[in-house]
Design an enzyme around this catalytic site. Structure first.
Site, PDB file in Angstrom:
ATOM      1  N   ALA A 120     -35.448  -3.264  64.662  1.00  0.00           N
ATOM      2  CA  ALA A 120     -36.274  -2.518  63.710  1.00  0.00           C
ATOM      3  C   ALA A 120     -35.385  -1.888  62.638  1.00  0.00           C
ATOM      4  O   ALA A 120     -34.941  -0.746  62.771  1.00  0.00           O
ATOM      5  CB  ALA A 120     -37.095  -1.466  64.448  1.00  0.00           C
ATOM      6  N   GLY A 149     -35.728  -2.889  52.107  1.00  0.00           N
ATOM      7  CA  GLY A 149     -35.513  -4.173  52.744  1.00  0.00           C
ATOM      8  C   GLY A 149     -34.055  -4.559  52.568  1.00  0.00           C
ATOM      9  O   GLY A 149     -33.256  -4.470  53.502  1.00  0.00           O
ATOM     10  N   ARG A 202     -26.026 -13.877  60.878  1.00  0.00           N
ATOM     11  CA  ARG A 202     -26.342 -14.589  59.631  1.00  0.00           C
ATOM     12  C   ARG A 202     -25.905 -16.046  59.694  1.00  0.00           C
ATOM     13  O   ARG A 202     -26.617 -16.917  59.194  1.00  0.00           O
ATOM     14  CB  ARG A 202     -25.685 -13.886  58.448  1.00  0.00           C
ATOM     15  CG  ARG A 202     -26.534 -12.756  57.938  1.00  0.00           C
ATOM     16  CD  ARG A 202     -25.913 -12.017  56.784  1.00  0.00           C
ATOM     17  NE  ARG A 202     -26.801 -10.932  56.359  1.00  0.00           N
ATOM     18  CZ  ARG A 202     -26.408  -9.857  55.685  1.00  0.00           C
ATOM     19  NH1 ARG A 202     -25.144  -9.713  55.358  1.00  0.00           N
ATOM     20  NH2 ARG A 202     -27.286  -8.938  55.352  1.00  0.00           N
ATOM     21  N   GLU A 256     -32.864 -11.382  57.221  1.00  0.00           N
ATOM     22  CA  GLU A 256     -31.435 -11.140  57.524  1.00  0.00           C
ATOM     23  C   GLU A 256     -30.573 -11.203  56.268  1.00  0.00           C
ATOM     24  O   GLU A 256     -29.440 -11.675  56.303  1.00  0.00           O
ATOM     25  CB  GLU A 256     -30.933 -12.076  58.618  1.00  0.00           C
ATOM     26  CG  GLU A 256     -31.528 -11.691  59.967  1.00  0.00           C
ATOM     27  CD  GLU A 256     -31.026 -12.510  61.118  1.00  0.00           C
ATOM     28  OE1 GLU A 256     -29.809 -12.689  61.223  1.00  0.00           O
ATOM     29  OE2 GLU A 256     -31.872 -12.969  61.900  1.00  0.00           O
ATOM     30  N   GLY A 257     -31.141 -10.732  55.172  1.00  0.00           N
ATOM     31  CA  GLY A 257     -30.397 -10.701  53.913  1.00  0.00           C
ATOM     32  C   GLY A 257     -30.833 -11.835  53.021  1.00  0.00           C
ATOM     33  O   GLY A 257     -30.506 -13.002  53.264  1.00  0.00           O
TER      34      GLY A 257
HETATM   35  N1  COS Z   1     -19.195  -4.831  58.938  1.00  0.00           N
HETATM   36  C1  COS Z   1     -18.690  -3.585  59.071  1.00  0.00           C
HETATM   37  N2  COS Z   1     -18.763  -2.645  58.101  1.00  0.00           N
HETATM   38  C2  COS Z   1     -19.406  -2.963  56.971  1.00  0.00           C
HETATM   39  C3  COS Z   1     -19.964  -4.237  56.759  1.00  0.00           C
HETATM   40  C4  COS Z   1     -19.829  -5.189  57.796  1.00  0.00           C
HETATM   41  N3  COS Z   1     -20.323  -6.423  57.668  1.00  0.00           N
HETATM   42  N4  COS Z   1     -20.528  -4.280  55.521  1.00  0.00           N
HETATM   43  C5  COS Z   1     -20.320  -3.071  54.965  1.00  0.00           C
HETATM   44  N5  COS Z   1     -19.644  -2.288  55.849  1.00  0.00           N
HETATM   45  C6  COS Z   1     -19.206  -0.917  55.621  1.00  0.00           C
HETATM   46  C7  COS Z   1     -18.439  -0.815  54.315  1.00  0.00           C
HETATM   47  O1  COS Z   1     -17.054  -1.104  54.530  1.00  0.00           O
HETATM   48  C8  COS Z   1     -18.648   0.630  53.932  1.00  0.00           C
HETATM   49  O2  COS Z   1     -17.775   1.428  54.720  1.00  0.00           O
HETATM   50  P1  COS Z   1     -17.108   2.768  54.131  1.00  0.00           P
HETATM   51  O3  COS Z   1     -18.269   3.676  53.814  1.00  0.00           O
HETATM   52  O4  COS Z   1     -16.263   3.251  55.258  1.00  0.00           O
HETATM   53  O5  COS Z   1     -16.349   2.346  52.910  1.00  0.00           O
HETATM   54  C9  COS Z   1     -20.055   0.907  54.393  1.00  0.00           C
HETATM   55  O6  COS Z   1     -20.322  -0.051  55.422  1.00  0.00           O
HETATM   56  C10 COS Z   1     -21.072   0.774  53.271  1.00  0.00           C
HETATM   57  O7  COS Z   1     -20.957  -0.559  52.743  1.00  0.00           O
HETATM   58  P2  COS Z   1     -21.426  -0.938  51.265  1.00  0.00           P
HETATM   59  O8  COS Z   1     -20.876   0.074  50.307  1.00  0.00           O
HETATM   60  O9  COS Z   1     -21.114  -2.372  51.040  1.00  0.00           O
HETATM   61  O10 COS Z   1     -23.002  -0.678  51.373  1.00  0.00           O
HETATM   62  P3  COS Z   1     -24.153  -1.112  50.410  1.00  0.00           P
HETATM   63  O11 COS Z   1     -25.243  -0.118  50.556  1.00  0.00           O
HETATM   64  O12 COS Z   1     -23.633  -1.344  49.029  1.00  0.00           O
HETATM   65  O13 COS Z   1     -24.603  -2.477  51.111  1.00  0.00           O
HETATM   66  C11 COS Z   1     -25.720  -4.631  51.138  1.00  0.00           C
HETATM   67  C12 COS Z   1     -25.176  -3.401  50.402  1.00  0.00           C
HETATM   68  C13 COS Z   1     -26.704  -5.240  50.170  1.00  0.00           C
HETATM   69  C14 COS Z   1     -24.582  -5.605  51.412  1.00  0.00           C
HETATM   70  C15 COS Z   1     -26.378  -4.280  52.497  1.00  0.00           C
HETATM   71  O14 COS Z   1     -27.307  -3.232  52.322  1.00  0.00           O
HETATM   72  C16 COS Z   1     -27.097  -5.491  53.081  1.00  0.00           C
HETATM   73  O15 COS Z   1     -26.503  -6.349  53.720  1.00  0.00           O
HETATM   74  N6  COS Z   1     -28.440  -5.584  52.878  1.00  0.00           N
HETATM   75  C17 COS Z   1     -29.284  -6.605  53.446  1.00  0.00           C
HETATM   76  C18 COS Z   1     -29.835  -6.101  54.714  1.00  0.00           C
HETATM   77  C19 COS Z   1     -30.569  -7.160  55.454  1.00  0.00           C
HETATM   78  O16 COS Z   1     -30.019  -8.174  55.806  1.00  0.00           O
HETATM   79  N7  COS Z   1     -31.846  -6.872  55.687  1.00  0.00           N
HETATM   80  C20 COS Z   1     -32.686  -7.807  56.358  1.00  0.00           C
HETATM   81  C21 COS Z   1     -33.025  -7.312  57.689  1.00  0.00           C
HETATM   82  S1  COS Z   1     -33.821  -8.577  58.611  1.00  0.00           S
HETATM   83  S2  COS Z   1     -33.014  -8.199  60.340  1.00  0.00           S
END
Ligand code: COS
Length: 378
Positions: free
Chosen positions: A124, A131, A241, A362-363
Protein backbone atom coordinates in the site's frame (compact mmCIF):
# COMPACT_ATOMS: atom_id res chain seq x y z
CA UNK A 1 7.59 -23.61 -27.15
CA UNK A 2 9.18 -20.18 -26.72
CA UNK A 3 12.87 -19.57 -27.36
CA UNK A 4 14.86 -20.76 -24.32
CA UNK A 5 18.34 -20.10 -25.72
CA UNK A 6 18.77 -17.10 -23.42
CA UNK A 7 19.20 -19.55 -20.54
CA UNK A 8 22.66 -20.36 -21.98
CA UNK A 9 23.78 -16.77 -21.37
CA UNK A 10 26.47 -16.34 -18.73
CA UNK A 11 24.01 -14.62 -16.37
CA UNK A 12 22.61 -17.99 -15.34
CA UNK A 13 23.63 -21.00 -13.28
CA UNK A 14 22.42 -24.59 -13.67
CA UNK A 15 19.87 -24.05 -10.88
CA UNK A 16 18.21 -21.34 -13.01
CA UNK A 17 17.96 -23.67 -16.00
CA UNK A 18 16.47 -26.38 -13.78
CA UNK A 19 14.01 -23.87 -12.35
CA UNK A 20 12.89 -22.78 -15.83
CA UNK A 21 12.41 -26.39 -16.99
CA UNK A 22 10.49 -27.38 -13.86
CA UNK A 23 8.20 -24.37 -14.01
CA UNK A 24 7.59 -24.82 -17.74
CA UNK A 25 6.28 -28.33 -17.08
CA UNK A 26 4.12 -27.12 -14.18
CA UNK A 27 2.66 -24.28 -16.27
CA UNK A 28 1.85 -26.62 -19.15
CA UNK A 29 -0.15 -28.80 -16.73
CA UNK A 30 -1.89 -26.05 -14.68
CA UNK A 31 -2.27 -22.88 -16.80
CA UNK A 32 -4.13 -20.92 -17.96
CA UNK A 33 -6.84 -20.84 -15.30
CA UNK A 34 -10.42 -19.63 -15.67
CA UNK A 35 -10.47 -15.83 -15.11
CA UNK A 36 -14.24 -15.37 -14.78
CA UNK A 37 -13.98 -14.75 -11.01
CA UNK A 38 -10.59 -13.05 -10.51
CA UNK A 39 -10.75 -13.11 -6.69
CA UNK A 40 -11.37 -16.85 -6.61
CA UNK A 41 -8.82 -17.42 -9.37
CA UNK A 42 -6.13 -15.45 -7.52
CA UNK A 43 -6.80 -17.20 -4.22
CA UNK A 44 -6.55 -20.57 -5.94
CA UNK A 45 -3.43 -19.53 -7.85
CA UNK A 46 -1.68 -18.38 -4.67
CA UNK A 47 -2.58 -21.66 -2.92
CA UNK A 48 -1.46 -23.78 -5.88
CA UNK A 49 1.73 -21.82 -6.57
CA UNK A 50 2.51 -22.09 -2.86
CA UNK A 51 1.90 -25.82 -2.67
CA UNK A 52 4.04 -26.41 -5.74
CA UNK A 53 6.90 -24.51 -4.07
CA UNK A 54 7.17 -21.64 -6.58
CA UNK A 55 6.23 -18.95 -4.05
CA UNK A 56 9.25 -19.84 -1.94
CA UNK A 57 11.22 -17.61 -4.32
CA UNK A 58 9.07 -14.54 -3.55
CA UNK A 59 10.61 -13.94 -0.14
CA UNK A 60 13.82 -14.15 1.83
CA UNK A 61 13.84 -15.53 5.36
CA UNK A 62 16.58 -14.83 7.91
CA UNK A 63 19.99 -15.40 6.31
CA UNK A 64 18.52 -15.75 2.80
CA UNK A 65 18.60 -13.34 -0.15
CA UNK A 66 16.09 -12.75 -2.89
CA UNK A 67 17.46 -14.22 -6.12
CA UNK A 68 16.38 -11.70 -8.72
CA UNK A 69 17.27 -13.93 -11.67
CA UNK A 70 14.95 -16.63 -10.32
CA UNK A 71 12.19 -14.06 -9.77
CA UNK A 72 12.58 -12.88 -13.37
CA UNK A 73 12.59 -16.40 -14.83
CA UNK A 74 9.50 -17.25 -12.79
CA UNK A 75 7.63 -14.11 -13.85
CA UNK A 76 8.65 -14.40 -17.48
CA UNK A 77 7.50 -18.02 -17.66
CA UNK A 78 4.24 -17.52 -15.74
CA UNK A 79 3.35 -14.43 -17.81
CA UNK A 80 3.90 -16.38 -21.02
CA UNK A 81 1.28 -18.91 -19.87
CA UNK A 82 -1.20 -16.78 -17.91
CA UNK A 83 -1.04 -13.10 -16.90
CA UNK A 84 -3.14 -13.70 -13.78
CA UNK A 85 -0.74 -16.40 -12.58
CA UNK A 86 2.12 -13.94 -12.96
CA UNK A 87 0.12 -11.33 -11.04
CA UNK A 88 -0.64 -13.72 -8.16
CA UNK A 89 3.02 -14.72 -7.96
CA UNK A 90 4.45 -11.21 -8.26
CA UNK A 91 2.28 -9.66 -5.59
CA UNK A 92 3.48 -12.13 -2.96
CA UNK A 93 6.96 -10.78 -3.63
CA UNK A 94 6.21 -7.06 -3.98
CA UNK A 95 3.80 -7.10 -1.04
CA UNK A 96 6.37 -8.67 1.24
CA UNK A 97 9.46 -7.09 -0.34
CA UNK A 98 10.00 -4.72 2.60
CA UNK A 99 9.83 -7.65 5.04
CA UNK A 100 12.22 -9.75 2.95
CA UNK A 101 14.74 -6.91 2.87
CA UNK A 102 14.26 -5.27 6.28
CA UNK A 103 11.89 -7.37 8.43
CA UNK A 104 12.45 -8.48 12.01
CA UNK A 105 12.38 -12.22 12.82
CA UNK A 106 8.86 -11.73 14.19
CA UNK A 107 7.69 -10.02 10.96
CA UNK A 108 9.30 -12.75 8.89
CA UNK A 109 6.87 -15.26 10.38
CA UNK A 110 4.37 -13.76 7.89
CA UNK A 111 6.82 -14.64 5.11
CA UNK A 112 6.46 -18.31 5.97
CA UNK A 113 2.75 -17.92 5.24
CA UNK A 114 3.01 -15.86 2.04
CA UNK A 115 5.75 -18.14 0.69
CA UNK A 116 3.61 -21.20 1.39
CA UNK A 117 0.57 -19.66 -0.31
CA UNK A 118 -1.30 -19.54 3.02
CA UNK A 119 -1.58 -15.72 3.14
CA UNK A 120 -1.94 -13.05 0.45
CA UNK A 121 -0.05 -9.74 0.62
CA UNK A 122 -0.37 -6.23 -0.83
CA UNK A 123 1.88 -3.15 -1.02
CA UNK A 124 0.00 0.00 0.00
CA UNK A 125 2.11 2.83 -1.39
CA UNK A 126 0.08 4.78 -3.97
CA UNK A 127 -2.39 7.45 -2.83
CA UNK A 128 -5.07 9.46 -4.62
CA UNK A 129 -2.77 12.51 -4.73
CA UNK A 130 0.63 10.78 -4.89
CA UNK A 131 1.38 8.14 -7.45
CA UNK A 132 4.75 8.93 -9.00
CA UNK A 133 5.71 11.38 -6.24
CA UNK A 134 6.19 9.07 -3.25
CA UNK A 135 7.76 11.90 -1.21
CA UNK A 136 4.30 13.56 -1.20
CA UNK A 137 2.72 10.64 0.73
CA UNK A 138 -0.07 12.09 2.90
CA UNK A 139 -1.20 9.05 4.91
CA UNK A 140 -0.12 9.75 8.48
CA UNK A 141 1.16 7.34 11.15
CA UNK A 142 0.93 9.23 14.42
CA UNK A 143 3.07 7.98 17.32
CA UNK A 144 0.92 6.97 20.29
CA UNK A 145 1.62 4.92 23.41
CA UNK A 146 2.80 1.45 22.37
CA UNK A 147 2.47 2.00 18.64
CA UNK A 148 1.10 4.17 15.82
CA UNK A 149 -2.30 5.27 14.53
CA UNK A 150 -2.50 5.27 10.72
CA UNK A 151 -4.99 7.52 8.91
CA UNK A 152 -5.33 8.16 5.19
CA UNK A 153 -6.26 6.68 1.83
CA UNK A 154 -4.39 4.32 -0.46
CA UNK A 155 -5.53 3.54 -3.97
CA UNK A 156 -4.80 1.19 -6.87
CA UNK A 157 -3.66 -1.36 -4.30
CA UNK A 158 -3.21 -4.72 -5.97
CA UNK A 159 -4.75 -7.60 -4.01
CA UNK A 160 -6.83 -4.97 -2.18
CA UNK A 161 -9.92 -6.82 -1.00
CA UNK A 162 -8.36 -10.29 -0.91
CA UNK A 163 -5.06 -9.59 0.89
CA UNK A 164 -4.46 -10.87 4.42
CA UNK A 165 -1.85 -8.22 5.12
CA UNK A 166 -0.43 -5.01 3.67
CA UNK A 167 2.88 -3.21 3.88
CA UNK A 168 1.86 0.42 4.27
CA UNK A 169 4.02 3.50 3.68
CA UNK A 170 2.93 6.40 5.89
CA UNK A 171 4.23 9.74 7.12
CA UNK A 172 5.80 9.63 10.57
CA UNK A 173 7.19 13.13 10.26
CA UNK A 174 10.88 12.80 11.19
CA UNK A 175 11.53 15.35 8.41
CA UNK A 176 9.71 16.88 5.48
CA UNK A 177 9.26 14.95 2.22
CA UNK A 178 11.04 11.68 1.54
CA UNK A 179 12.85 11.57 4.89
CA UNK A 180 9.68 11.56 6.99
CA UNK A 181 8.10 8.27 5.90
CA UNK A 182 8.03 4.82 7.53
CA UNK A 183 6.89 1.32 6.55
CA UNK A 184 4.42 -0.76 8.56
CA UNK A 185 3.11 -4.30 8.45
CA UNK A 186 -0.69 -4.16 8.82
CA UNK A 187 -2.92 -7.25 8.89
CA UNK A 188 -5.99 -6.67 6.70
CA UNK A 189 -8.40 -7.42 9.55
CA UNK A 190 -7.06 -4.62 11.79
CA UNK A 191 -9.85 -2.38 13.11
CA UNK A 192 -10.28 0.82 11.07
CA UNK A 193 -8.88 -0.59 7.81
CA UNK A 194 -11.55 -0.89 5.13
CA UNK A 195 -11.94 -1.45 1.41
CA UNK A 196 -13.78 1.63 0.12
CA UNK A 197 -14.01 0.60 -3.51
CA UNK A 198 -13.03 -2.27 -5.76
CA UNK A 199 -11.49 -0.93 -8.96
CA UNK A 200 -12.11 -2.56 -12.35
CA UNK A 201 -9.38 -2.27 -14.99
CA UNK A 202 -8.73 -3.41 -18.57
CA UNK A 203 -6.88 -6.52 -17.44
CA UNK A 204 -9.01 -7.58 -14.45
CA UNK A 205 -7.26 -8.45 -11.20
CA UNK A 206 -8.01 -7.73 -7.51
CA UNK A 207 -7.48 -3.98 -7.04
CA UNK A 208 -8.92 -1.62 -4.45
CA UNK A 209 -9.05 1.76 -2.77
CA UNK A 210 -8.33 1.40 0.96
CA UNK A 211 -9.14 3.67 3.89
CA UNK A 212 -7.15 3.78 7.15
CA UNK A 213 -9.27 5.34 9.84
CA UNK A 214 -7.09 5.62 12.95
CA UNK A 215 -5.75 2.09 12.44
CA UNK A 216 -3.68 1.13 15.50
CA UNK A 217 -0.54 -0.97 14.96
CA UNK A 218 1.96 -1.85 17.71
CA UNK A 219 5.59 -0.67 17.65
CA UNK A 220 6.52 -4.15 16.41
CA UNK A 221 4.71 -3.36 13.11
CA UNK A 222 7.39 -0.83 12.11
CA UNK A 223 9.58 -2.29 9.33
CA UNK A 224 13.18 -1.04 9.41
CA UNK A 225 13.99 2.30 11.02
CA UNK A 226 11.46 5.02 11.59
CA UNK A 227 11.92 7.62 8.84
CA UNK A 228 13.40 5.04 6.43
CA UNK A 229 10.13 4.33 4.59
CA UNK A 230 11.03 6.08 1.35
CA UNK A 231 14.35 4.25 1.01
CA UNK A 232 12.65 0.97 1.94
CA UNK A 233 10.01 1.51 -0.77
CA UNK A 234 12.68 2.41 -3.33
CA UNK A 235 14.80 -0.62 -2.39
CA UNK A 236 11.79 -2.88 -2.88
CA UNK A 237 11.09 -1.28 -6.25
CA UNK A 238 14.77 -1.67 -7.23
CA UNK A 239 14.34 -5.44 -6.86
CA UNK A 240 10.88 -5.78 -8.36
CA UNK A 241 11.09 -3.32 -11.27
CA UNK A 242 13.26 -5.68 -13.28
CA UNK A 243 10.72 -8.42 -12.63
CA UNK A 244 7.99 -6.22 -14.16
CA UNK A 245 10.20 -6.10 -17.24
CA UNK A 246 10.40 -9.90 -17.07
CA UNK A 247 6.61 -10.21 -17.03
CA UNK A 248 6.43 -7.92 -20.08
CA UNK A 249 9.05 -10.12 -21.73
CA UNK A 250 6.90 -13.19 -21.08
CA UNK A 251 3.91 -11.48 -22.71
CA UNK A 252 6.06 -10.47 -25.68
CA UNK A 253 7.46 -13.98 -26.15
CA UNK A 254 3.93 -15.38 -26.15
CA UNK A 255 2.88 -12.77 -28.72
CA UNK A 256 5.82 -13.66 -30.96
CA UNK A 257 5.12 -17.39 -30.66
CA UNK A 258 1.49 -16.91 -31.63
CA UNK A 259 2.43 -14.54 -34.46
CA UNK A 260 4.92 -17.09 -35.83
CA UNK A 261 2.33 -19.86 -35.79
CA UNK A 262 -0.12 -17.53 -37.51
CA UNK A 263 2.14 -16.31 -40.32
CA UNK A 264 3.32 -19.85 -41.06
CA UNK A 265 -0.22 -21.25 -41.25
CA UNK A 266 -2.11 -18.39 -42.86
CA UNK A 267 -1.80 -18.19 -46.64
CA UNK A 268 -2.14 -15.19 -48.89
CA UNK A 269 -1.86 -15.34 -52.70
CA UNK A 270 -1.06 -19.07 -52.44
CA UNK A 271 1.87 -18.73 -50.02
CA UNK A 272 2.25 -18.41 -46.22
CA UNK A 273 2.20 -14.87 -44.85
CA UNK A 274 5.69 -15.63 -43.50
CA UNK A 275 7.12 -15.39 -47.02
CA UNK A 276 6.19 -11.73 -47.35
CA UNK A 277 9.11 -9.43 -46.65
CA UNK A 278 6.91 -6.88 -44.90
CA UNK A 279 5.78 -9.62 -42.50
CA UNK A 280 9.40 -10.72 -42.04
CA UNK A 281 10.27 -7.13 -41.14
CA UNK A 282 7.76 -7.28 -38.26
CA UNK A 283 9.10 -10.64 -37.12
CA UNK A 284 12.68 -9.36 -37.12
CA UNK A 285 11.76 -6.26 -35.10
CA UNK A 286 9.81 -8.36 -32.60
CA UNK A 287 12.66 -10.84 -32.10
CA UNK A 288 15.19 -8.02 -31.74
CA UNK A 289 13.13 -6.20 -29.13
CA UNK A 290 12.63 -9.43 -27.19
CA UNK A 291 16.35 -10.22 -27.06
CA UNK A 292 17.25 -6.63 -26.14
CA UNK A 293 14.66 -6.72 -23.34
CA UNK A 294 16.00 -10.02 -22.03
CA UNK A 295 19.57 -8.70 -22.01
CA UNK A 296 18.59 -5.60 -20.01
CA UNK A 297 16.43 -7.58 -17.57
CA UNK A 298 18.96 -10.28 -16.83
CA UNK A 299 21.79 -7.73 -16.67
CA UNK A 300 19.86 -5.92 -13.93
CA UNK A 301 18.96 -9.16 -12.13
CA UNK A 302 22.51 -10.54 -12.32
CA UNK A 303 23.97 -7.24 -11.07
CA UNK A 304 21.70 -7.32 -8.01
CA UNK A 305 22.44 -10.99 -7.37
CA UNK A 306 26.17 -10.21 -7.47
CA UNK A 307 25.59 -8.08 -4.38
CA UNK A 308 25.17 -4.56 -5.79
CA UNK A 309 23.65 -2.28 -3.12
CA UNK A 310 21.58 -0.33 -5.65
CA UNK A 311 20.55 -1.15 -9.20
CA UNK A 312 18.20 1.78 -9.76
CA UNK A 313 19.64 2.58 -13.19
CA UNK A 314 19.77 -1.02 -14.43
CA UNK A 315 16.30 -1.86 -13.09
CA UNK A 316 14.78 1.31 -14.55
CA UNK A 317 16.33 0.59 -17.95
CA UNK A 318 15.05 -2.99 -17.87
CA UNK A 319 11.51 -2.01 -16.90
CA UNK A 320 11.28 0.96 -19.25
CA UNK A 321 12.65 -0.82 -22.30
CA UNK A 322 10.96 -4.19 -21.79
CA UNK A 323 7.47 -2.84 -21.08
CA UNK A 324 7.54 -0.36 -23.98
CA UNK A 325 8.99 -3.00 -26.33
CA UNK A 326 6.41 -5.60 -25.28
CA UNK A 327 3.62 -3.17 -26.10
CA UNK A 328 5.03 -2.82 -29.64
CA UNK A 329 5.63 -6.56 -30.04
CA UNK A 330 2.09 -7.39 -28.94
CA UNK A 331 0.63 -4.71 -31.20
CA UNK A 332 2.53 -6.16 -34.17
CA UNK A 333 1.40 -9.69 -33.27
CA UNK A 334 -2.18 -8.49 -33.10
CA UNK A 335 -1.84 -6.82 -36.50
CA UNK A 336 -0.48 -10.05 -38.01
CA UNK A 337 -3.59 -11.85 -36.72
CA UNK A 338 -5.89 -9.53 -38.72
CA UNK A 339 -9.48 -9.44 -37.42
CA UNK A 340 -8.84 -12.41 -35.14
CA UNK A 341 -6.36 -10.24 -33.23
CA UNK A 342 -9.12 -8.23 -31.56
CA UNK A 343 -11.37 -11.21 -31.00
CA UNK A 344 -11.91 -12.66 -27.52
CA UNK A 345 -10.48 -16.15 -27.25
CA UNK A 346 -7.30 -15.26 -29.13
CA UNK A 347 -4.33 -14.86 -26.79
CA UNK A 348 -3.11 -11.64 -28.44
CA UNK A 349 -6.38 -9.88 -27.55
CA UNK A 350 -5.75 -10.64 -23.87
CA UNK A 351 -2.07 -9.74 -24.11
CA UNK A 352 -3.01 -6.37 -25.63
CA UNK A 353 -4.98 -5.59 -22.47
CA UNK A 354 -2.53 -7.30 -20.08
CA UNK A 355 0.53 -5.30 -21.12
CA UNK A 356 -0.82 -1.77 -20.78
CA UNK A 357 -0.68 -1.37 -16.98
CA UNK A 358 2.94 -2.52 -16.82
CA UNK A 359 4.00 0.77 -18.41
CA UNK A 360 2.38 2.55 -15.45
CA UNK A 361 2.64 0.56 -12.22
CA UNK A 362 5.82 0.31 -10.10
CA UNK A 363 6.97 3.55 -11.67
CA UNK A 364 5.53 4.87 -14.93
CA UNK A 365 7.81 4.96 -17.98
CA UNK A 366 8.55 8.64 -17.44
CA UNK A 367 9.57 7.99 -13.83
CA UNK A 368 12.03 5.39 -15.14
CA UNK A 369 13.43 8.01 -17.51
CA UNK A 370 13.94 10.35 -14.54
CA UNK A 371 15.74 7.63 -12.57
CA UNK A 372 17.98 6.76 -15.54
CA UNK A 373 18.78 10.39 -16.38
CA UNK A 374 19.68 11.20 -12.76
CA UNK A 375 22.01 8.20 -12.57
CA UNK A 376 23.66 9.06 -15.87
CA UNK A 377 24.06 12.75 -14.96
CA UNK A 378 25.68 11.78 -11.64
N1 COS B 1 17.41 2.83 -2.96
C1 COS B 1 17.80 3.42 -1.82
N2 COS B 1 17.69 4.75 -1.60
C2 COS B 1 17.13 5.50 -2.55
C3 COS B 1 16.69 4.95 -3.77
C4 COS B 1 16.86 3.56 -3.96
N3 COS B 1 16.48 2.97 -5.09
N4 COS B 1 16.19 5.94 -4.56
C5 COS B 1 16.32 7.09 -3.86
N5 COS B 1 16.88 6.80 -2.65
C6 COS B 1 17.21 7.77 -1.61
C7 COS B 1 18.03 8.91 -2.19
O1 COS B 1 19.42 8.59 -2.17
C8 COS B 1 17.71 10.04 -1.24
O2 COS B 1 18.48 9.85 -0.05
P1 COS B 1 19.06 11.10 0.78
O3 COS B 1 17.84 11.86 1.24
O4 COS B 1 19.81 10.45 1.89
O5 COS B 1 19.90 11.88 -0.18
C9 COS B 1 16.27 9.80 -0.88
O6 COS B 1 16.04 8.41 -1.12
C10 COS B 1 15.32 10.64 -1.72
O7 COS B 1 15.57 10.33 -3.10
P2 COS B 1 15.20 11.33 -4.28
O8 COS B 1 15.70 12.70 -3.94
O9 COS B 1 15.64 10.71 -5.56
O10 COS B 1 13.60 11.37 -4.16
P3 COS B 1 12.54 11.91 -5.17
O11 COS B 1 11.36 12.34 -4.37
O12 COS B 1 13.14 12.93 -6.08
O13 COS B 1 12.17 10.56 -5.94
C11 COS B 1 11.24 9.31 -7.80
C12 COS B 1 11.71 10.62 -7.15
C13 COS B 1 10.36 9.76 -8.94
C14 COS B 1 12.44 8.55 -8.34
C15 COS B 1 10.50 8.38 -6.81
O14 COS B 1 9.49 9.10 -6.13
C16 COS B 1 9.86 7.21 -7.54
O15 COS B 1 10.49 6.20 -7.83
N6 COS B 1 8.54 7.31 -7.86
C17 COS B 1 7.76 6.25 -8.46
C18 COS B 1 7.11 5.48 -7.39
C19 COS B 1 6.44 4.27 -7.91
O16 COS B 1 7.05 3.41 -8.50
N7 COS B 1 5.13 4.22 -7.66
C20 COS B 1 4.34 3.13 -8.14
C21 COS B 1 3.91 2.31 -7.01
S1 COS B 1 3.18 0.83 -7.61
S2 COS B 1 3.87 -0.38 -6.25
Amino acid sequence: MADQSFLDWPFFEDRHRALAAGLEAWCAAHLPVDHSDVDAACRALVANLGQAGWLRHTGAGAGERLDVRSLCILRETLARHDGLADFAFAMQGLGMGAVSLFGTPEQRIWLDKTRAGAAISGFALTEPASGSDVAATATVAEKVAGGYRISGEKTYISNGGIADLYVVIARTGEAAGARGLSAFLVPANTAGLSVVERIEVIAPHPLAHLRFDGVFVPDAALIGASGAGFKIAMSVLDVFRSTVGAAALGFARRALDDALARVKARRIGGAPLAELQMVQGHIADMALQIDASALLIYRAAWTKDQGAARISREAAMAKLYATEAAQKVIDAALQLHGGDGVRKGFAVEGLYRDIRALRIYEGASDVQRIVIARAVLE
